[in-house]
Design a protein around this motif. Structure first.
Motif, short mmCIF file in Angstrom:
data_model
loop_
_atom_site.label_atom_id
_atom_site.label_comp_id
_atom_site.label_asym_id
_atom_site.label_seq_id
_atom_site.Cartn_x
_atom_site.Cartn_y
_atom_site.Cartn_z
N ASP A 146 0.76 -1.10 -0.03
CA ASP A 146 -0.12 0.08 0.02
C ASP A 146 0.78 1.41 0.01
OD1 ASP A 146 0.78 -0.44 2.61
OD2 ASP A 146 -0.74 0.11 3.70
N ILE A 147 2.14 1.16 -0.11
CA ILE A 147 2.92 2.39 -0.25
C ILE A 147 2.72 2.98 -1.71
CG2 ILE A 147 5.47 3.21 -0.57
CD1 ILE A 147 6.30 1.03 1.38
N GLU A 148 2.46 4.54 -1.46
CA GLU A 148 2.13 5.43 -2.52
C GLU A 148 3.10 6.32 -2.58
OE1 GLU A 148 -2.11 6.05 -3.47
OE2 GLU A 148 -2.67 5.03 -1.48
N PHE A 149 3.61 6.72 -3.75
CA PHE A 149 4.32 7.78 -4.19
C PHE A 149 3.39 8.97 -4.88
CE2 PHE A 149 8.50 5.60 -4.96
CZ PHE A 149 8.40 5.03 -3.64
N TRP A 150 3.55 10.18 -4.17
CA TRP A 150 2.31 11.16 -4.75
C TRP A 150 3.36 12.26 -5.44
CZ3 TRP A 150 -1.65 12.04 -0.49
CH2 TRP A 150 -2.60 10.96 -0.46
N PRO A 151 3.10 12.46 -6.58
CA PRO A 151 3.57 13.75 -7.20
C PRO A 151 3.05 15.03 -6.59
CG PRO A 151 2.26 12.95 -8.82
CD PRO A 151 2.34 12.02 -7.71
N LEU A 152 3.58 16.18 -6.75
CA LEU A 152 3.19 17.37 -6.31
C LEU A 152 1.73 17.66 -6.64
CD1 LEU A 152 3.80 20.04 -4.76
CD2 LEU A 152 4.63 21.24 -6.64
N LYS A 153 1.45 17.60 -7.87
CA LYS A 153 0.12 17.73 -8.59
C LYS A 153 -1.05 17.02 -7.62
CE LYS A 153 -2.55 17.54 -12.64
NZ LYS A 153 -2.59 17.01 -13.99
N VAL A 154 -0.73 15.77 -7.20
CA VAL A 154 -1.68 15.00 -6.47
C VAL A 154 -1.58 15.60 -5.06
CG1 VAL A 154 -2.12 12.68 -5.55
CG2 VAL A 154 -1.28 12.80 -7.88
N VAL A 155 -0.36 15.89 -4.29
CA VAL A 155 -0.36 16.41 -3.00
C VAL A 155 -1.14 17.64 -3.15
CG1 VAL A 155 1.09 17.54 -1.39
CG2 VAL A 155 1.72 15.40 -2.62
N VAL A 156 -1.30 18.54 -3.99
CA VAL A 156 -1.95 19.92 -3.85
C VAL A 156 -3.52 19.43 -4.11
CG1 VAL A 156 -2.39 21.66 -5.52
CG2 VAL A 156 -0.08 21.30 -4.90
N GLN A 157 -3.75 18.58 -4.93
CA GLN A 157 -5.45 18.31 -4.95
C GLN A 157 -5.87 17.47 -3.79
OE1 GLN A 157 -5.69 14.92 -7.66
NE2 GLN A 157 -8.15 15.10 -7.98
N LYS A 158 -4.99 16.68 -3.01
CA LYS A 158 -5.51 15.99 -1.83
C LYS A 158 -5.48 16.96 -0.51
CE LYS A 158 -5.29 11.82 -3.39
NZ LYS A 158 -6.67 10.90 -3.41
N VAL A 159 -4.63 17.88 -0.40
CA VAL A 159 -4.59 18.87 0.72
C VAL A 159 -5.13 20.21 0.40
CG1 VAL A 159 -2.66 17.32 1.66
CG2 VAL A 159 -2.18 19.74 0.42
N GLY A 160 -5.34 20.64 -0.91
CA GLY A 160 -5.90 21.78 -0.93
C GLY A 160 -5.03 23.09 -0.82
N LEU A 161 -3.72 22.82 -0.84
CA LEU A 161 -2.79 23.99 -0.57
C LEU A 161 -2.39 24.16 -1.98
CD1 LEU A 161 -0.94 22.89 2.47
CD2 LEU A 161 -2.81 24.62 2.28
N SER A 162 -1.80 25.45 -2.20
CA SER A 162 -0.92 25.88 -3.57
C SER A 162 0.17 25.03 -3.46
CB SER A 162 -0.82 27.29 -3.78
OG SER A 162 -0.01 27.68 -2.80
N GLN A 163 1.06 25.06 -4.52
CA GLN A 163 2.43 24.45 -4.70
C GLN A 163 3.22 25.54 -3.76
OE1 GLN A 163 3.61 24.03 -8.77
NE2 GLN A 163 1.87 22.77 -9.14
N ALA A 164 3.04 26.53 -3.95
CA ALA A 164 4.22 27.41 -3.27
C ALA A 164 3.79 27.53 -1.60
CB ALA A 164 3.84 29.14 -3.62
N GLU A 165 2.55 27.05 -1.08
CA GLU A 165 2.33 27.08 0.16
C GLU A 165 2.97 25.67 0.64
OE1 GLU A 165 0.81 28.05 3.93
OE2 GLU A 165 1.29 29.12 2.33
#
Length: 71
Positions: A4-23
């Protein structure tokens, strides 16, 4: 290695947490967001472990539920 280990690129992280890339990067530099890792493929691609991001999200929820416990 767990299945169940998942690697998330920045695009996915931004989508999942609702923060901008800069934030995301600002909070990461302040130690208030999980660190990223590189793919070691010779490029500049980075990823976050989904489990690290989910644990950070849980900390946010726990802090909201227990306002006396600072993050």
């Amino acid at each position: 290695m767990a299945d169940d280990i998942e690697f998330w690129p920045l695009k996915v992280v931004v989508q999942k947490v609702g923060l901008s890339q800069a934030e995301v990067y600002r909070r990461m530099s302040e130690g208030r967001f999980p660190r990223n890792y590189d793919y070691r493929d010779g490029g500049t691609r980075k990823f976050w472990l989904a489990s690290d991001v989910r644990a950070w999200q849980q900390q946010i929820l726990d802090a909201q539920r227990n306002p006396r416990d600072p993050l």
